[in-house]
Design a protein around this motif. Structure first.
Motif, mmCIF file in Angstrom:
data_model
loop_
_atom_site.group_PDB
_atom_site.id
_atom_site.type_symbol
_atom_site.label_atom_id
_atom_site.label_comp_id
_atom_site.label_asym_id
_atom_site.label_seq_id
_atom_site.Cartn_x
_atom_site.Cartn_y
_atom_site.Cartn_z
ATOM 1 N N TRP A 139 0.410 -1.586 -0.295
ATOM 2 C CA TRP A 139 -0.146 -0.390 -0.166
ATOM 3 C C TRP A 139 1.103 1.396 0.495
ATOM 4 O O TRP A 139 0.621 2.272 -0.664
ATOM 5 N N ASP A 140 1.737 1.509 0.562
ATOM 6 C CA ASP A 140 2.517 2.450 0.911
ATOM 7 C C ASP A 140 3.579 2.339 -0.482
ATOM 8 O O ASP A 140 3.541 4.126 -0.210
ATOM 9 N N ASN A 141 3.466 2.216 -1.360
ATOM 10 C CA ASN A 141 4.885 2.540 -2.207
ATOM 11 C C ASN A 141 4.119 1.820 -3.645
ATOM 12 O O ASN A 141 4.595 2.705 -4.663
ATOM 13 N N MET A 142 2.994 1.105 -3.832
ATOM 14 C CA MET A 142 2.548 1.083 -5.198
ATOM 15 C C MET A 142 1.179 1.925 -5.788
ATOM 16 O O MET A 142 0.408 2.188 -4.307
ATOM 17 N N VAL A 143 0.808 1.807 -7.017
ATOM 18 C CA VAL A 143 -0.452 2.586 -7.327
ATOM 19 C C VAL A 143 -0.772 1.378 -8.330
ATOM 20 O O VAL A 143 -0.043 0.888 -8.693
ATOM 21 N N ILE A 144 -1.840 1.305 -7.911
ATOM 22 C CA ILE A 144 -3.369 -0.081 -9.164
ATOM 23 C C ILE A 144 -3.385 0.888 -10.401
ATOM 24 O O ILE A 144 -4.226 1.795 -10.694
ATOM 25 N N ILE A 157 -4.372 5.319 -0.349
ATOM 26 C CA ILE A 157 -4.799 4.440 -1.315
ATOM 27 C C ILE A 157 -4.406 4.938 -2.630
ATOM 28 O O ILE A 157 -5.309 5.915 -2.547
ATOM 29 N N CYS A 158 -3.796 4.157 -3.265
ATOM 30 C CA CYS A 158 -3.958 4.927 -5.087
ATOM 31 C C CYS A 158 -4.390 3.811 -5.327
ATOM 32 O O CYS A 158 -3.961 3.105 -5.672
ATOM 33 N N ALA A 164 -9.385 6.603 -5.838
ATOM 34 C CA ALA A 164 -8.944 6.265 -3.529
ATOM 35 C C ALA A 164 -9.166 7.380 -2.821
ATOM 36 O O ALA A 164 -8.975 6.909 -1.590
ATOM 37 N N ARG A 165 -9.004 8.480 -3.103
ATOM 38 C CA ARG A 165 -8.607 9.372 -2.726
ATOM 39 C C ARG A 165 -9.688 10.451 -1.355
ATOM 40 O O ARG A 165 -8.866 10.931 -0.568
ATOM 41 N N ALA A 166 -10.956 9.446 -1.509
ATOM 42 C CA ALA A 166 -11.735 9.392 -0.538
ATOM 43 C C ALA A 166 -11.060 8.820 1.338
ATOM 44 O O ALA A 166 -11.797 9.332 2.452
#
Ligand code: ATP
Ligand code: MG
Length: 330
Positions: free
Chosen positions: A253-258, A279-280, A291-293
């Motif tokens: 979660w800390d360094n990856m973008v889906i 969350i990205c 997921a910016r909410a």
């Protein structure tokens, strides 16, 4: 192998439970017919004020991932020389709807994409109407193509949406995951298996999902996509357990973008979409973070804890009821 029945993937108890829940909850043709009738009537009434306006059904009503209880998302497309201010249009519609007998309880929601929320009096069905957010029409038909690319996708996603809702991690207005984010997370999991269950449809069929297609041809594009044949033969239950495990223990979660667009996760860059976000998840057409909410650490931790807890329990019990009270939901 080209299995054409969901039973192929539902020979164990957990998978059978998933199919049963899906069949009990999935949107019925009659539900869609009703939504479509409301859409047509609303469009006609709106055209009294905006003569050239066109109204499109989007979201889970149209993407194959809807439940009987899902709301109906609508996009009003207004074309003109000037881009209209959505709040002005929604305020005018709110006034118009006061004189429309079948509409009830209108409520203007000033979010990043402002919406007018209202109910259809006869069915009590909820509607969310936005102005010119046409990316929602594009991604609806992208999701629809994924939903029908393999028999397992629709049952799998419906069960996961029910699971997330039950555990109160499926409400963007409360700082957790929107359904849309959750669906992209499931697709990402399925795309990144050793034997992928899904490809990147945008990569394999760029012309069908071109970001500048005219809104009226968007629904046509995906009709010509041949079905995807996966070598992955995992059962529904295995995929559900694998999904929970992936987000409980594997995903960084800390360094990856889906990215569903690229069928992979890529390292976070320092750009503002990803910086300091818990969350990205990339929007497949606009490349911003859907997921910016999720902007509070406490909510983020609750989401991760739910994946971990449900994974632990389901691995042990192999019974859908252990993580989701099926009877109460049907
Ligand atoms: P539900 O069955 O829970 O109503 P849904 O599939 O309709 O689920 P929502 O999260 O309500 O999902 O979103 C409705 C639609 O709005 C999505 O299908 C998508 O087309 C669009 N949408 C939602 N969030 C975004 C976003 N951040 N960026 C672009 N489009 C979005
Ligand atoms: Mg919806």
């Amino acid at each position: 192998v080209s299995p054409n029945s969901i039973e192929t993937y539902a020979k164990d108890k957990l998978s059978v439970q998933m199919v049963e829940l899906f069949e009990a909850c999935q949107q019925q043709m009659s539900d869609l017919t009703w939504k479509e009738r409301c859409r047509a009537q609303l469009q006609q009434d709106i055209q009294r004020v905006y003569a050239a306006a066109r109204l499109y059904l989007t979201g889970s009503s149209m993407n194959g991932l809807g439940c009987r209880s899902s709301d109906a998302d609508l996009c009003l497309v207004l074309r003109g020389k000037k881009t209209p201010n959505p709040i002005h249009v929604l305020t005018a519609l709110q006034r118009l709807f006061q004189s429309v007998s079948y509409v009830d309880r209108t409520q203007l929601i000033r979010a990043k994409v402002p919406i007018l929320r209202f109910k259809d009096k006869d069915s009590n069905l909820e509607f969310d109407l936005n102005i010119n957010n046409t990316v929602g029409i594009r991604n609806t038909f992208l999701l629809r193509s994924y939903a029908y690319a393999d028999l397992r996708i629709r049952p799998m996603i419906l069960v996961i949406k029910k699971w997330a809702r039950h555990h109160q991690i499926n409400d963007a207005s409360k700082g957790t995951l929107s359904s849309y984010t959750l669906v992209l997370m499931v697709l990402h999991y399925l795309q990144t298996r050793h034997e992928p269950v899904l490809p990147s449809l945008q990569r394999d069929h760029p012309d069908c999902f071109h970001p500048f297609l005219d809104v009226d041809v968007i629904p046509e594009g995906p009709k010509h996509i041949p079905p995807y044949v996966s070598r992955n033969q995992s059962s529904l239950g295995e995929l559900l357990l694998g999904f929970l495990k992936y987000y409980a223990t594997d995903f960084r979660w800390d360094n990856m973008v889906i990215s569903v667009r690229e069928a992979r996760a890529f390292p976070k860059t320092n750009s503002k979409e990803w910086r300091n976000k818990y969350i990205c998840v990339e929007e497949p057409f606009e490349r911003n973070n859907v997921a910016r909410a999720v902007h509070e650490k406490i909510k983020f931790n609750a989401i991760k804890a739910q994946f971990a807890e449900s994974f632990r329990i389901l691995r042990e019990r192999k019974d859908l009821n252990s993580i989701l009270p099926v009877r109460a939901i049907i």
